[in-house]
Motif scaffolding. Structure first.
Motif, PDB file in Angstrom:
ATOM      1  N   LYS A 385      58.259  29.283  34.283  1.00 58.87           N
ATOM      2  CA  LYS A 385      58.296  30.135  33.009  1.00 58.87           C
ATOM      3  C   LYS A 385      56.901  30.957  32.867  1.00 58.87           C
ATOM      4  N   GLY A 386      56.158  30.921  33.729  1.00 62.43           N
ATOM      5  CA  GLY A 386      55.067  31.709  33.608  1.00 62.43           C
ATOM      6  C   GLY A 386      54.733  32.905  34.657  1.00 62.43           C
ATOM      7  N   ASP A 387      53.641  33.442  34.796  1.00 60.16           N
ATOM      8  CA  ASP A 387      53.545  34.583  35.502  1.00 60.16           C
ATOM      9  C   ASP A 387      53.586  34.322  37.196  1.00 60.16           C
ATOM     10  N   ASP A 388      53.438  33.011  37.667  1.00 57.95           N
ATOM     11  CA  ASP A 388      53.368  32.644  38.975  1.00 57.95           C
ATOM     12  C   ASP A 388      54.727  32.350  39.385  1.00 57.95           C
ATOM     13  N   ARG A 389      55.696  32.777  38.716  1.00 58.23           N
ATOM     14  CA  ARG A 389      56.986  32.147  39.155  1.00 58.23           C
ATOM     15  C   ARG A 389      57.373  32.494  40.272  1.00 58.23           C
ATOM     16  N   VAL A 390      58.650  31.991  40.867  1.00 58.99           N
ATOM     17  CA  VAL A 390      59.209  32.371  42.079  1.00 58.99           C
ATOM     18  C   VAL A 390      60.507  33.392  41.747  1.00 58.99           C
ATOM     19  N   ASP A 391      60.792  34.456  42.073  1.00 61.61           N
ATOM     20  CA  ASP A 391      61.880  35.287  41.680  1.00 61.61           C
ATOM     21  C   ASP A 391      62.976  35.269  42.766  1.00 61.61           C
ATOM     22  N   PHE A 392      64.176  34.491  42.175  1.00 57.39           N
ATOM     23  CA  PHE A 392      65.251  34.198  43.246  1.00 57.39           C
ATOM     24  C   PHE A 392      66.114  35.612  43.234  1.00 57.39           C
ATOM     25  N   TRP A 393      66.638  35.853  44.462  1.00 57.31           N
ATOM     26  CA  TRP A 393      67.707  36.916  44.707  1.00 57.31           C
ATOM     27  C   TRP A 393      68.581  36.548  45.298  1.00 57.31           C
ATOM     28  N   PRO A 394      69.833  36.343  44.912  1.00 60.77           N
ATOM     29  CA  PRO A 394      70.064  36.765  43.490  1.00 60.77           C
ATOM     30  C   PRO A 394      69.688  35.812  42.467  1.00 60.77           C
ATOM     31  N   PRO A 395      69.488  36.410  41.209  1.00 63.99           N
ATOM     32  CA  PRO A 395      68.804  35.514  40.178  1.00 63.99           C
ATOM     33  C   PRO A 395      69.565  34.334  39.871  1.00 63.99           C
ATOM     34  N   ARG A 396      70.838  34.286  40.072  1.00 66.43           N
ATOM     35  CA  ARG A 396      71.796  33.203  39.765  1.00 66.43           C
ATOM     36  C   ARG A 396      71.459  31.783  40.205  1.00 66.43           C
ATOM     37  N   PHE A 397      70.718  31.966  41.634  1.00 70.46           N
ATOM     38  CA  PHE A 397      70.307  30.728  42.292  1.00 70.46           C
ATOM     39  C   PHE A 397      69.311  29.898  41.661  1.00 70.46           C
ATOM     40  N   GLU A 398      68.499  30.539  40.570  1.00 65.76           N
ATOM     41  CA  GLU A 398      67.384  30.049  40.030  1.00 65.76           C
ATOM     42  C   GLU A 398      68.200  28.852  39.143  1.00 65.76           C
ATOM     43  N   ASN A 399      69.393  29.134  38.787  1.00 60.78           N
ATOM     44  CA  ASN A 399      70.233  28.075  37.946  1.00 60.78           C
ATOM     45  C   ASN A 399      70.286  26.734  38.724  1.00 60.78           C
ATOM     46  N   THR A 400      70.857  27.193  40.071  1.00 59.18           N
ATOM     47  CA  THR A 400      70.909  25.842  41.138  1.00 59.18           C
ATOM     48  C   THR A 400      69.722  25.164  41.165  1.00 59.18           C
ATOM     49  N   PHE A 401      68.548  25.835  41.383  1.00 57.78           N
ATOM     50  CA  PHE A 401      67.249  25.158  41.425  1.00 57.78           C
ATOM     51  C   PHE A 401      67.053  24.364  40.400  1.00 57.78           C
TER      52      PHE A 401
END
Length: 886
Positions: A385-401
């Motif tokens: 939720k902060g500036d040091d976040r990891v960007d997932f490509w594609p973004p949908r996999f952040e939901n998996t995480f």
């Protein structure tokens, strides 16, 4: 500027790739630039397990990483790609034990020290093979920084992490029900268990009441259903739901376990589902995780009836020594003989199997080491939720995480193996005191180290920072290259690896482990099936390289690479990849053969460029922009599509053909300009292609005028707005449309290029007429007219074939060759097609939602397309009517 060698007449990947990788390594071009002013870009290679050779999935994964690191290196970044391998505890130990079993030897026959020597020999054997495969693939790794998860530096990091987590109370030791692999004889974490449907049965058994006067439903027993009768010897209670009215009167009563004759109580617990089965559940705390929790709540005894190899122990009574499945058969037979087996109901149910050995997993009571996950997961989720976040490509996999981290269980990290990081905990031989430390106790003779090793993922979770020198926070690499830039990995290990790297990195460095994580899918066969030994559909990437070359394999893997999606391997697509490289080779060979020793790969001034030159430079410039943008978004397939279209269509099929007129002409200055432009476009194209096809592009580049020793460290092309030339592109497209129209007419009429034709072009567009007139040489070369007429006053002959292009009508009188009725039919079909395009365009522009929501440039483009279709439709209809009325 030199030419290295002459090029063969046919692309031969074996010859092209031979020795090139060794030369790159000798040149040291894979190492960081050392330019402190350059922006760092770092990638850590997901370490392959030393269990065997690399498979096609590894080839895909590493190809994508190599494309990124090669491009960034050429763009001037200070790049670092760290190679390494994973000791892969349970998987490697299982491989070595299987090899030993072929000679009827077990690890216990050898003892720990000798067995570990055998595993190191295995590691050395397969590490050597893997490195050879990396070379075959062309991976631009910095071998001077190669790491192994059991090397001293990483072992130091592992010990520090274990000790620090222990001191924080986040690592603890306890007796719990865990997943147990009876073949490897080790604990497994939840995500190392694969569930699959197995045939089984519900065994309905009667448990008689102890007190003779107690009955239920008129019977002196209760009915218990189980899928695992071999665990009955460990039964300590029967549970019912406290609000289940059917059984309230039975709570507190006792029943007797058949065969073992143990008296056990009926208890009430909310764990029981009253709607499932009979609503009565036997409780076996040592053999079921839910029963374990029930047992803790009711202070029940834990009776473990199995040995670590899944044979029955002395607590199993007369079944001692039997394999669990043999015991099941024997117990079922005995229950039937006793007359207490009420029913056997065949079922298919989901059963856990070990990911590594494939055997059915047992839930087993065991003392293990655990990581308390909730606090670590909470920190990782907060990081996102902060500036040091990891960007997932594609973004949908952040939901998996996120879903996994929000519903996480404590992680069992101890493994009953010999190969791995031995747990840094010692037990005092007399007092039993536990000592946990990065170094052994000073009076080591009084202590015994824990025999267990750590889960492989415990060490690989530290990979992004342990490979950079951590825990030495003053390490130059750690300060320069961490956090890493991009991680590339498959969606199947988000839980195993990605999530663990994220929470361990946050905990121990306070930072993200990588800025981006690119998630790709799995390689499947042509039928869409997962590749596996059992199906026999696996593909060895080295076999593919031997036949097609590494560049063709890399092109195929990256062309099929849409983030998050699976790829189907296809030899048809491999043929297409080879054909494309052969096209590049032949086009390049033609260009190089037509260059002089004085030719430079530099663009002449705009004033010296012909229309074709301006067109190809503009097309190249747009391709550079698009490819760069797509690779920045990890859209490899889109980048490759743009490269393919430019190279095959624009460069090879049109521009090179157009240059032949000048190269064979008498204008020496025009020839020099074309040679320089050809060299410039080829040079820039090879640079664009190099990250994807490193071998063939280097070979060609060294064969043409060039500056520098290697494309690996050459500058990557940059988009230059000054080279965009929409006017030249539009004008040249008109020429292309004209030539294509004439070719289509010849094809329709079966009139070969050797057949002389008259070419009439009717246009009232003065600019277009001038373009055609000024480029008459091109029209002559590609259309071969015996007479060319360009005018607004052209009168269409009755017996002629017609094509309509933007702002012009093309007529080819072919009175002897065509049938008037056939031409009317063809034009009628063309009217239908054009009418369909007009209708589509009108529908789009009449859609208020589209017009109001789409970008203005898109709407304008659609209006221009519609106007063009309407003009072509009107002209075609007019010509059709002329023929009908003639």
């Amino acid at each position: 500027m030199t030419k290295e060698v002459n090029m063969s007449t046919k692309y031969d990947p074996t010859a092209v790739e031979a020795g090139r990788y060794e030369t790159w390594k000798e040149q040291g071009v894979f190492k960081p630039s050392g330019n402190e002013e350059a922006h760092p870009y770092s990638v850590v290679l997901p370490p392959p397990n030393v269990t065997g050779k690399l498979h096609l999935g590894h080839a895909w994964d590493t190809t994508l990483q190599d494309i990124l690191i090669r491009q960034k290196r050429m763009q001037g970044f200070d790049t670092l790609w760290v190679p390494g391998m994973d000791h892969a505890g349970i998987a490697t130990q299982a491989k070595v034990e299987a090899r030993l079993r072929e000679n009827n030897v077990t690890r216990y026959d050898l003892g720990r020290e000798k067995f570990i020597e055998q595993v190191w020999d295995w590691k050395d054997e397969y590490a050597s093979i893997i490195k050879q495969q990396w070379g075959k693939l062309g991976l631009s790794l910095d071998y001077s920084r190669e790491r192994f998860t059991l090397d001293e530096g990483l072992s130091k990091a592992v010990r520090k992490v274990f000790v620090d987590l222990y001191k924080k109370g986040l690592i603890y030791r306890g007796e719990y029900i865990i997943n147990w692999d009876p073949q490897a004889r080790t604990a497994l974490s939840d995500i190392e268990v694969i569930h699959q449907d197995d045939e089984g049965a519900f065994y309905h058994v009667s448990y008689p009441f102890v007190d003779e006067g107690v009955t239920y439903d008129g019977k002196n027993y209760i009915e218990i259903a189980t899928t695992r009768p071999e665990t009955m010897m460990g039964d300590v209670a029967v549970a019912v739901h406290p609000s289940d009215e059917r059984y309230k009167a039975l709570i507190g009563k006792q029943v007797r376990v058949p065969l073992i004759n143990r008296d056990i109580p009926i208890i009430a617990d909310e764990y029981v589902d009253p709607e499932f089965g009979t609503g009565m559940v036997k409780i076996t705390p040592a053999h079921d995780p839910n029963d374990f929790l029930v047992g803790n709540r009711h202070n029940l005894e834990r009776i473990n009836t199995m040995n670590d190899d899944a044979t029955m122990n002395e607590k199993a009574g007369k079944y001692v020594g039997m394999d669990r499945f043999e015991a099941r058969k024997a117990i079922v037979a005995d229950l039937k003989e006793l007359g207490v087996m009420l029913n056997v109901e065949p079922i298919v149910h989901s059963v856990g199997h070990s990911e590594r050995t494939g055997v059915q997993v047992e839930s087993r009571l065991s003392t293990q080491w655990f990581v308390k996950m909730q606090p670590l997961a909470a920190e990782a989720l907060a990081m996102q939720k902060g500036d040091d976040r990891v960007d997932f490509w594609p973004p949908r996999f952040e939901n998996t995480f996120s879903s996994w981290m929000e519903d996480i269980h404590d992680w069992v990290i101890s493994r009953q193996l010999w190969w791995g990081h031995q747990i840094p905990a010692w037990y005092h031989k007399e007092t039993g005191e536990i000592y946990v430390g990065e170094t052994a106790p000073s009076d080591l003779e009084n202590w015994e180290q824990d025999n267990d090793v750590l889960d492989t993922w415990f060490s690989s979770a530290l990979w992004p920072f342990s490979t950079m020198g951590w825990p030495d926070t003053d390490s130059a690499d750690f300060n320069r290259y961490f956090p890493t830039s991009t991680l590339v990995t498959g969606y199947d290990i988000i839980f195993f690896w990605v999530a663990r790297m994220m929470f361990q990195s946050k905990e121990f460095t306070g930072r993200q482990p990588f800025k981006n994580v690119l998630i790709h899918g799995l390689i499947r066969d042509e039928q869409g099936r997962k590749m596996s030994k059992s199906l026999g559909n696996g593909i060895d990437p080295m076999d593919v390289i031997e036949k097609y070359g590494a560049d063709a394999l890399r092109w195929f893997l990256s062309t099929g690479s849409t983030p998050g999606q699976d790829v189907r391997f296809s030899y048809t697509k491999m043929d297409a990849a080879w054909n494309f490289i052969n096209k590049i080779w032949n086009a390049s060979r033609y260009v190089i053969m037509n260059l002089d020793d004085t030719t430079e790969a530099k663009l002449p001034s705009q004033a010296e460029l012909s229309l074709a030159d301006k067109w190809i430079v503009s097309r190249l410039n747009k391709t550079i922009k698009h490819v760069t943008e797509m690779l920045d978004k990890f859209e490899f397939s889109e980048a490759n599509r743009a490269l393919y279209n430019f190279i095959w269509n624009d460069f090879a099929d049109w521009y090179i053909e157009m240059t032949k007129e000048t190269l064979n002409g008498d204008n020496s200055q025009a020839k020099v300009n074309v040679q320089n432009t050809l060299a410039y476009v080829l040079d820039q194209t090879l640079r664009l292609l190099h990250p994807i096809m490193p071998f063939v592009t280097e070979k060609i580049w060294l064969s043409m005028p060039h500056e520098g020793s290697s494309l690996v460290i050459a500058d990557y092309p940059e988009y230059d707005a000054n080279l965009d030339n929409p006017i030249a592109e539009s004008q040249f497209q008109s020429l292309v449309d004209l030539i294509t129209a004439v070719r289509n007419i010849r094809s329709e009429a079966n009139a070969p290029m050797s057949t002389p034709i008259d070419l009439l072009i009717k246009t009232s567009d003065v600019t277009l007429a001038n373009i055609f007139a000024e480029n008459g040489d091109y029209i002559s070369r590609f259309a071969h007219p015996k007479e060319l007429q360009i005018s607004a006053d052209v009168v269409a002959p009755k017996l002629a074939m017609t094509q309509v292009i933007t702002n012009a009508e093309i007529y080819v009188p072919l009175a002897e060759l065509i049938n008037i009725e056939d031409e009317i039919k063809r034009l009628a079909d063309e009217v239908k097609r054009l009418a369909g395009e007009v209708k589509r365009g009108q529908g789009k522009l009449n859609n208020e939602r589209f017009v109001s929501n789409a970008p203005e440039a898109v709407v304008v483009s659609e209006r221009e397309k519609l106007a063009d279709w309407e003009q072509k439709l009107a002209a075609t209809e007019a010509r059709l009517n002329e023929l009908k009325n003639a």
